[in-house]
Design an enzyme around this catalytic site. Structure first.
Site, PDB file in Angstrom:
ATOM      1  N   ASP A   1      46.957  65.569  -7.672  1.00 57.10           N
ATOM      2  CA  ASP A   1      45.516  65.709  -7.908  1.00 57.10           C
ATOM      3  C   ASP A   1      44.910  64.320  -7.693  1.00 57.10           C
ATOM      4  OD1 ASP A   1      46.035  64.232 -10.176  1.00 57.10           O
ATOM      5  OD2 ASP A   1      45.136  65.657 -11.578  1.00 57.10           O
TER       6      ASP A   1
ATOM      7  N   CYS B   1      50.248  63.823 -10.947  1.00 55.38           N
ATOM      8  CA  CYS B   1      48.890  63.849 -11.491  1.00 55.38           C
ATOM      9  C   CYS B   1      48.750  62.601 -12.356  1.00 55.38           C
ATOM     10  CB  CYS B   1      48.602  65.148 -12.248  1.00 55.38           C
ATOM     11  SG  CYS B   1      49.593  65.416 -13.720  1.00 55.38           S
TER      12      CYS B   1
ATOM     13  N   THR C   1      49.157  61.935 -15.582  1.00 56.75           N
ATOM     14  CA  THR C   1      50.308  61.730 -16.485  1.00 56.75           C
ATOM     15  C   THR C   1      51.591  62.343 -15.945  1.00 56.75           C
ATOM     16  OG1 THR C   1      49.781  63.803 -17.570  1.00 56.75           O
ATOM     17  CG2 THR C   1      48.829  61.792 -18.547  1.00 56.75           C
TER      18      THR C   1
ATOM     19  N   HIS D   1      72.344  66.864 -14.319  1.00 53.65           N
ATOM     20  CA  HIS D   1      72.498  67.856 -15.392  1.00 53.65           C
ATOM     21  C   HIS D   1      71.645  69.111 -15.210  1.00 53.65           C
ATOM     22  CE1 HIS D   1      74.114  64.750 -18.544  1.00 53.65           C
ATOM     23  NE2 HIS D   1      74.681  64.627 -17.351  1.00 53.65           N
TER      24      HIS D   1
ATOM     25  N   HIS E   1      77.281  72.132 -16.583  1.00 54.36           N
ATOM     26  CA  HIS E   1      75.829  72.216 -16.351  1.00 54.36           C
ATOM     27  C   HIS E   1      75.465  73.474 -15.558  1.00 54.36           C
ATOM     28  CE1 HIS E   1      75.624  68.269 -18.055  1.00 54.36           C
ATOM     29  NE2 HIS E   1      76.481  67.811 -17.142  1.00 54.36           N
TER      30      HIS E   1
HETATM   31  C1  RB5 Z   1      42.959  64.403 -14.582  1.00 49.44           C
HETATM   32  O1  RB5 Z   1      41.958  63.650 -15.177  1.00 49.44           O
HETATM   33  C2  RB5 Z   1      44.172  64.475 -15.487  1.00 49.44           C
HETATM   34  O2  RB5 Z   1      43.889  65.281 -16.573  1.00 49.44           O
HETATM   35  C3  RB5 Z   1      45.364  64.999 -14.707  1.00 49.44           C
HETATM   36  O3  RB5 Z   1      45.610  64.155 -13.632  1.00 49.44           O
HETATM   37  C4  RB5 Z   1      46.671  65.074 -15.453  1.00 49.44           C
HETATM   38  O4  RB5 Z   1      46.963  63.874 -16.105  1.00 49.44           O
HETATM   39  C5  RB5 Z   1      46.864  66.248 -16.315  1.00 49.44           C
HETATM   40  O5  RB5 Z   1      47.928  66.462 -16.906  1.00 49.44           O
END
Ligand code: RB5
Length: 199
Positions: free
Chosen positions: A61, A118, A120, A151, A186
């Site tokens: 994203d 993304c 996080t 694993h 595993h």
């Molecule tokens: C976008 O702002 C953010 O929420 C997305 O990139 C991600 O971190 C969501 O888990």
């Protein structure tokens, strides 16, 4: 080349079965057979550095866009092919819109592995793990990347574009792409995940 032909042949057979309504009944065993078949095709198609050459589905994203663009040439450098499932700018967008298509492309066998980024890495990993056959691992360090291949036989990697820098990301991607599944005990555990998915 041979691997690509084998993959196409398998997908063709599976879509024919699906068309006549047989695939739904036998999908679980077909998925297991496919995973053996996929391992075989991986082994006969090797990248220049002696690692296994793979087709990678990659997507991000806006929160992972910058890191993805830095990783794309690196994936080529490692000897793998990729398709970028978007996004294609820093404009704000919804991560499920790129995570689901990329995960489905991996689950279908069209791609060997997938990488999702993304902000996080959490949102995309949640999406990917809802797709049957996907085992997506969110990694922020090299040891986790190595162990999740050994694993969990993870077939998708999630990374936080706002969490780690490019050098750590490259080290994680390289390790994750070149580490093999350890099998053994595993295998049984992965089998239990597949069995649960097939209930
Ligand atoms: C976008 O702002 C953010 O929420 C997305 O990139 C991600 O971190 C969501 O888990």
């Amino acid at each position: 080349m041979t691997a690509a032909i084998c993959r196409r042949l398998f997908n063709c057979v599976r879509s024919r079965l699906d068309a006549v309504g047989v695939y739904g009944i036998y999908s679980c065993s077909i998925t297991k057979i496919f995973s053996i078949f996929q391992n075989f095709t991986e082994r006969i198609s090797r990248a220049p550095h002696g690692t296994i050459k793979m087709k990678i589905a990659i997507a991000s994203d806006h929160g992972g866009y910058a890191l993805k663009n830095e990783l794309l040439p690196y994936i080529t450098e490692l000897g793998h092919e990729f398709r970028d499932f978007g996004c294609y700018s820093t404009d704000s967008m919804d991560y499920p819109d790129i995570a689901f298509p990329a995960a489905e492309a991996v689950a279908s066998g069209e791609f060997d592995r997938g990488i999702l980024i993304c902000g996080t890495g959490i949102g995309v990993s949640i999406c990917a793990n809802k797709v049957r056959g996907i085992r997506c691992a969110l990694c922020g360090d090299v040891l986790s990347a190595e162990l999740t291949r050994q694993h969990n036989d993870s077939n998708m990697l999630a990374i936080g574009g706002r969490i780690i820098g490019i050098e750590t990301a490259k080290a994680i991607v390289k390790t994750w792409l070149c580490t093999e599944f350890a099998g053994g005990r595993h295998e049984r555990r992965i089998g239990k995940i597949s069995d649960y998915e097939c209930r």
